[in-house]
Design an enzyme around this catalytic site. Structure first.
Site, PDB file in Angstrom:
ATOM      1  N   GLU A 265      23.654  51.661 -42.263  1.00 19.09           N
ATOM      2  CA  GLU A 265      24.391  52.927 -42.194  1.00 19.09           C
ATOM      3  C   GLU A 265      24.313  53.655 -43.533  1.00 19.09           C
ATOM      4  O   GLU A 265      24.259  53.011 -44.585  1.00 19.09           O
ATOM      5  CB  GLU A 265      25.856  52.673 -41.824  1.00 19.09           C
ATOM      6  CG  GLU A 265      26.032  52.058 -40.444  1.00 19.09           C
ATOM      7  CD  GLU A 265      27.497  51.829 -40.076  1.00 19.09           C
ATOM      8  OE1 GLU A 265      28.369  52.122 -40.919  1.00 19.09           O
ATOM      9  OE2 GLU A 265      27.759  51.355 -38.957  1.00 19.09           O
TER      10      GLU A 265
ATOM     11  N   HIS B   3      30.276  55.680 -36.902  1.00 21.43           N
ATOM     12  CA  HIS B   3      31.260  54.659 -37.278  1.00 21.43           C
ATOM     13  C   HIS B   3      32.664  55.275 -37.407  1.00 21.43           C
ATOM     14  O   HIS B   3      33.330  55.166 -38.439  1.00 21.43           O
ATOM     15  CB  HIS B   3      30.864  53.993 -38.598  1.00 21.43           C
ATOM     16  CG  HIS B   3      31.453  52.619 -38.755  1.00 21.43           C
ATOM     17  ND1 HIS B   3      30.807  51.596 -39.395  1.00 21.43           N
ATOM     18  CD2 HIS B   3      32.644  52.090 -38.353  1.00 21.43           C
ATOM     19  CE1 HIS B   3      31.560  50.513 -39.407  1.00 21.43           C
ATOM     20  NE2 HIS B   3      32.676  50.789 -38.761  1.00 21.43           N
TER      21      HIS B   3
END
Length: 630
Positions: A490, A513
């Site tokens: 990420e 997220h």
């Protein structure tokens, strides 16, 4: 407190967080159409007086003229000031009460509102030196006692001369008039108090810049409620921790540094060297290498549920307590799961995307109600269990699988294997933790075992699903859709690009997220995690720590509290008690709890400890860390 030490303390912006006349202005000018301009004028005049650019008497005259206040408004002012006492003075109320004989308030403010406030801290009326209001028959404030030296320039120095104190005199204040006492040769030291306001002209003249009363008491080796000043405890908060969390830690008196993004291992190794507390979210990795550089670290706060980004074992070995927020964002994640299940089964994502491209595709093909469908929950913890309840209330038939025995809620059915769950259910929702064993829990083989046309939702951890296998299942049509909120890799912050093999796939919802990213959840987390850390620092309580034995104790008065963290091996408690016995120290209370690796002992003693006793306790074989709380 030795009788030779006397403290002269200012009131406005020192004992209290505010300038009292500014607050009186807010009260007296309430309803005045020009209140804003007048209040700003009062503040500007106050600052000019504090910096010494106008005479104090001029400052006082100008402010009272604008205020137009009355005697009846003073009681409202006192009520307001009670809520504005400086945090470090509140923390050290006991100290002030016990040493009231040697504490003097010398202020250019007014006795009318000062005496009621400081009196609650035990400070004697006769030890308060301040100005006096002059009222007319109607109770209007019309002037001040012009014979009082504190209404004049250098009035504080003149007042100190008249008091004629013996011994060492220490002045604590935030204004130029406080420095003048030292400049007149009437004090040994001047401490520039910066907890509430920082004035460069004042701090440049100070013997010591003090961010709190704790700091002043600490460097003078005086008894305090806590053994170490909170202003010296450095806190590093990464990844946009909610402002409420930042404010709570600042209000506690800590030095707080905020960094909006995550840090690389190399950056963190350098940054963490003098940090006592670190707060992170999911993108920062607290590795073994980072912890080897964490010379002062006592606690880690994970402002999220997961702790797999933290080397818990090394933290434990180094005596560093770790706290997370296991419940604070549960509802937010569950609501997102429900929403995504509905979106996937109705194909809302693709329909919406088509509409934005001017395509009108009104069709029921591939669109289903969730009522009557089978939901399979992998991981029946806080989130999985609450999802179970909400989904059942919406008419779904709920099944779950967990490696730990969990009690079913409502009509949910526990299945004995993951394979059985995958082959049984129309929707699979993942809610497992980040342990290494869960890597690729849902791989190509497991995806093949899912029902044809099923849906997969992953709001747990990025490494739990084998991404290439998921992509292949979507493209082949074996799965009808998926929703993914977490990814193996990420971006560290919002400016970095996001890359994934899942981009552009049909009926695939990708989110950054944000399962727990609601204002409610972030506020809950921001209150919960700092609360646990502050409780640990202040009392030694480890309740809700993820890597320490859990102990919760009351704050004990009239005692000293010692914390001993050691390797879990036989005989350590006996050695602690033998050391205390050797120094004739009686134990008021003692609490020991262990896990498989460490022992955690809290000992309350009723006798002041010596440095030799402390060194002996630190030298016990197996000791990891020793702390004195108070």
């Amino acid at each position: 407190m030795p009788q030779t030490k006397k403290f002269i303390i200012d009131f406005d912006s020192t004992f209290t967080q505010v300038e009292a006349l500014d607050i009186l202005g807010e009260i007296s000018l309430d309803g005045d159409p020009k209140a804003g301009d007048k209040l700003q004028a009062i503040k500007d005049i106050t600052d000019r007086g504090m910096e010494g650019s106008v005479t104090f008497r001029e400052s006082l005259e100008q402010r009272l003229e604008i205020l137009q206040a009355t005697k009846s408004q003073i009681s409202d002012l006192v009520d307001a000031l009670r809520k504005k006492v400086s945090k470090s003075f509140e923390r050290n109320k006991e100290f002030l009460q016990e040493n009231a004989e040697d504490i003097y308030i010398v202020s250019n403010g007014f006795k009318d509102f000062i005496i009621p406030i400081v009196g609650e801290f035990g400070i004697k009326k006769e030890n308060v030196f301040a100005n006096d209001f002059v009222y007319d028959e109607q109770g209007n404030i019309v002037d001040f006692n012009r014979e009082n030296p504190l209404s004049k320039n250098n009035g504080k120095a003149e007042t100190i001369k008249k008091i004629n104190l013996d011994g060492d005199i220490y002045v604590i204040g935030d204004g130029y008039t406080d420095y003048e006492i030292k400049a007149s040769g009437l004090a040994n030291k001047f401490y520039a108090f910066t907890e509430n306001i920082h004035r460069d002209k004042v701090t440049s003249k100070a013997d010591h810049v003090a961010p709190s009363l704790d700091e002043i008491l600490y460097i003078n080796k005086l008894n305090t409620k806590f053994s170490y000043p909170k202003s010296r405890i450095k806190v590093l908060l990464l990844e946009n921790v909610h402002p409420i969390g930042v404010d709570l830690l600042k209000e506690e008196g800590y030095q707080v540094e905020v960094v909006p993004s995550a840090m690389s291992e190399e950056e963190l190794c350098e940054k963490i060297k003098n940090v006592s507390i670190i707060g992170i979210r999911s993108k920062t990795n607290i590795t073994k290498k980072v912890l080897e550089n964490a010379n002062r670290l006592i606690a880690v706060g994970a402002f999220c549920i997961g702790t797999n980004q933290i080397d818990l074992e090394t933290c434990q070995e180094k005596g560093i307590a770790v706290f997370n927020a296991p419940f604070s964002n549960t509802r937010s994640v569950v609501e997102m799961a429900i929403a995504e299940i509905i979106f996937l089964m109705r194909n809302f994502h693709d329909k919406s995307h088509s509409m934005h491209q001017s395509k009108w595709d009104k069709s029921a093909t591939g669109s289903f109600e969730i009522r009557g469908k089978k939901l399979g929950i992998v991981g029946y913890g806080n989130i999985g269990a609450q999802l179970s309840v909400l989904a059942e209330n919406m008419g779904m038939n709920v099944f779950y699988y967990d490696v730990v025995e969990k009690l079913a809620l409502g009509n949910a059915t526990k299945l004995d294997s993951l394979d059985e769950l995958l082959s049984t259910c129309d929707v699979i929702s993942l809610h497992v933790d980040g342990r290494k064993d869960n890597k690729c829990l849902i791989d190509a083989e497991k995806i093949k075992k899912m029902k044809e046309g099923a849906y997969l939702v992953n709001l747990s951890r990025g490494h739990v699903v084998e991404i290439p296998a998921l992509k292949e299942a979507i493209l082949s049509g074996h799965l009808a859709g998926c929703a993914v909120d977490v990814f193996p890799e990420e971006p560290k912050n919002n400016s970095e690009p996001f890359e994934s093999e899942l981009k552009g796939l049909p009926n695939t919802i990708l989110t950054p997220h944000i399962g727990g990213s609601t204002l409610e959840a972030q506020e809950n987390i921001a209150r919960f995690v700092p609360g646990k850390i502050m409780e640990y620092v202040n009392t030694g309580n480890t309740f809700n720590s993820v890597n320490f034995p859990n102990i919760q104790l009351p704050f004990l008065k009239d005692a000293h509290r010692l914390i001993h963290i050691h390797q879990n091996e036989p005989g350590v408690l006996a050695k602690i008690n033998q050391v205390l016995a050797n120094f004739e120290i009686n134990i008021n209370g003692q609490y020991l709890k262990t896990n498989e690796k460490i022992g955690y002992v809290i000992t309350d003693i009723d006798k002041a400890y010596t440095s030799e006793a402390i060194e002996a306790l630190k030298s016990i074989p197996g000791t990891i860390r020793f702390r004195i709380l108070y």
